[in-house]
Design a protein around this motif. Structure first.
Motif, PDB file in Angstrom:
ATOM      1  N   VAL A 237       0.865  -1.188   0.000  1.00  0.00           N
ATOM      2  CA  VAL A 237       0.000   0.000   0.000  1.00  0.00           C
ATOM      3  C   VAL A 237       0.896   1.230   0.000  1.00  0.00           C
ATOM      4  O   VAL A 237       1.646   1.472   0.957  1.00  0.00           O
ATOM      5  N   GLY A 240       1.242   7.261  -1.194  1.00  0.00           N
ATOM      6  CA  GLY A 240       0.590   8.196  -2.089  1.00  0.00           C
ATOM      7  C   GLY A 240      -0.914   8.011  -2.162  1.00  0.00           C
ATOM      8  O   GLY A 240      -1.625   8.892  -2.661  1.00  0.00           O
ATOM      9  N   ARG A 241      -1.420   6.896  -1.657  1.00  0.00           N
ATOM     10  CA  ARG A 241      -2.865   6.667  -1.671  1.00  0.00           C
ATOM     11  C   ARG A 241      -3.569   7.418  -0.541  1.00  0.00           C
ATOM     12  O   ARG A 241      -4.793   7.558  -0.564  1.00  0.00           O
ATOM     13  N   TRP A 272     -10.832   6.871   5.491  1.00  0.00           N
ATOM     14  CA  TRP A 272     -10.094   6.413   4.314  1.00  0.00           C
ATOM     15  C   TRP A 272      -9.701   4.945   4.463  1.00  0.00           C
ATOM     16  O   TRP A 272      -9.835   4.154   3.518  1.00  0.00           O
ATOM     17  N   SER A 276     -10.988   2.047   2.033  1.00  0.00           N
ATOM     18  CA  SER A 276      -9.936   1.424   1.220  1.00  0.00           C
ATOM     19  C   SER A 276      -9.605   0.016   1.685  1.00  0.00           C
ATOM     20  O   SER A 276      -8.729  -0.642   1.091  1.00  0.00           O
TER      21      SER A 276
END
Length: 325
Positions: A237, A240-241, A272, A276
């Protein structure tokens, strides 16, 4: 706040040593009755020099100091019986027992409490018959504290009171100091243990180069510093996500977010992660600590010193070049 509620008052204190070195430069603060006040500082900041002025061990070279309404140096006879002082090192005769040392000290103390009671307060009652030289470093600190408490002081000065104590001894000392405050004793302490100051102090001041650079309650001193959130991202992961609004700093999988909006940032991060389907390992969120505030000041001191050296070197170079012309 009326003036008679201030047990300790320092206004524009200055102290200069031989050679013109000014260790204390215009220090001002006050301590109210029944308050625990911590004086902190980087090494060489001037806190010991300041406390010695408050204790009446020296006269200031400028400014004024009052303890219980009196000048502690010039009116020592009026102040000393009402104060207790715990120095960094007691320097007691090594061949006397703890009880003998306490009895000797009690003979020089007005209205001294029973020596057995003083030793019991600090947990030394079972070591009363042990010679000072056979006591551990932590036990000697406890003896220092017992002697400072012999006169039932209204004002208690504690200079590094828990140095050498183990974790249990430190906590016991904290509880004793809190009990003394509840009984109306005013306490001024210096310490290198920032957790100690954070836990005990109602208010504190941090010194640097002879001046107070920040003061207030522990919460006030740390209020303008950001909170932080730390965690590990799972393998695969990318940092930048993460939402750009969080302004996360990444070191591999390690992520740190600094924010003045801790609750909102944490809510956004967790939302988030849920959306995600990402598990945040070792998630830790906390407000700024006193240690961080102190380290910011210490880093500033180091930068000031480095800049001073650079300026001095530049001046020397310029003078050399001028002389060579």
């Amino acid at each position: 706040m009326t003036t008679d509620q201030y047990v300790i008052e320092a206004q524009g204190l200055r102290r200069t040593y031989a050679g013109g070195f000014e260790a204390v430069t215009g220090v001002s603060f006050s301590v109210v009755r029944g308050e625990i006040f911590a004086l902190l500082g980087t090494n060489g900041a001037g806190k010991t020099s300041t406390v010695e002025l408050l204790e009446g061990l020296a006269a200031p070279d400028g400014g004024t100091v009052r303890v219980l309404g009196h000048d502690p140096y010039r009116e020592r006879a009026a102040v000393r019986p009402r104060t207790g002082v715990m120095l960094q090192e007691g320097g007691f005769p090594s061949d006397l027992t703890a009880a003998e040392t306490a009895r000797m000290w009690a003979g020089c103390t007005s209205g001294a409490r029973p020596t057995g009671e003083a030793l019991e307060l600090v947990g030394l009652e079972r070591r009363a018959d042990v010679r000072v030289k056979q006591l551990s470093g932590g036990e000697r600190r406890r003896l220092d504290l017992a002697l400072a408490l012999l006169g039932r002081p209204e004002v208690l000065f504690l200079d590094e009171p828990t140095t050498g104590l183990d974790a249990e001894g430190r906590r016991d000392t904290w509880e004793l100091v809190r009990t003394l405050r509840e009984g109306g004793t005013t306490v001024l302490l210096t310490t290198h243990y920032l957790e100690e100051a954070d836990s005990l102090a109602d208010r504190l001041a941090i010194m640097h180069r002879g001046r107070i650079v920040t003061a207030g309650s522990p919460a006030e001193v740390t209020a303008d510093r950001p909170s932080r959130i730390r965690f590990l991202l799972p393998e695969g992961v990318a940092a930048g996500r993460l939402p750009l609004s969080l302004r996360a700093a990444a070191d591999g999988r390690r992520i740190e977010i600094r924010t003045h909006r801790l609750q909102q940032a944490l809510e956004e991060l967790l939302r988030w992660a849920r959306e995600s389907d990402v598990r945040l390992e070792g998630l830790d969120a906390r407000t700024a600590s006193l240690e961080e505030a102190f380290l910011d000041i210490a880093r500033g001191a180091a930068q000031d010193a480095a800049q001073g050296i650079a300026r001095s070197a530049a001046q020397d170079t310029a003078q050399t070049e001028t002389a060579g012309v």
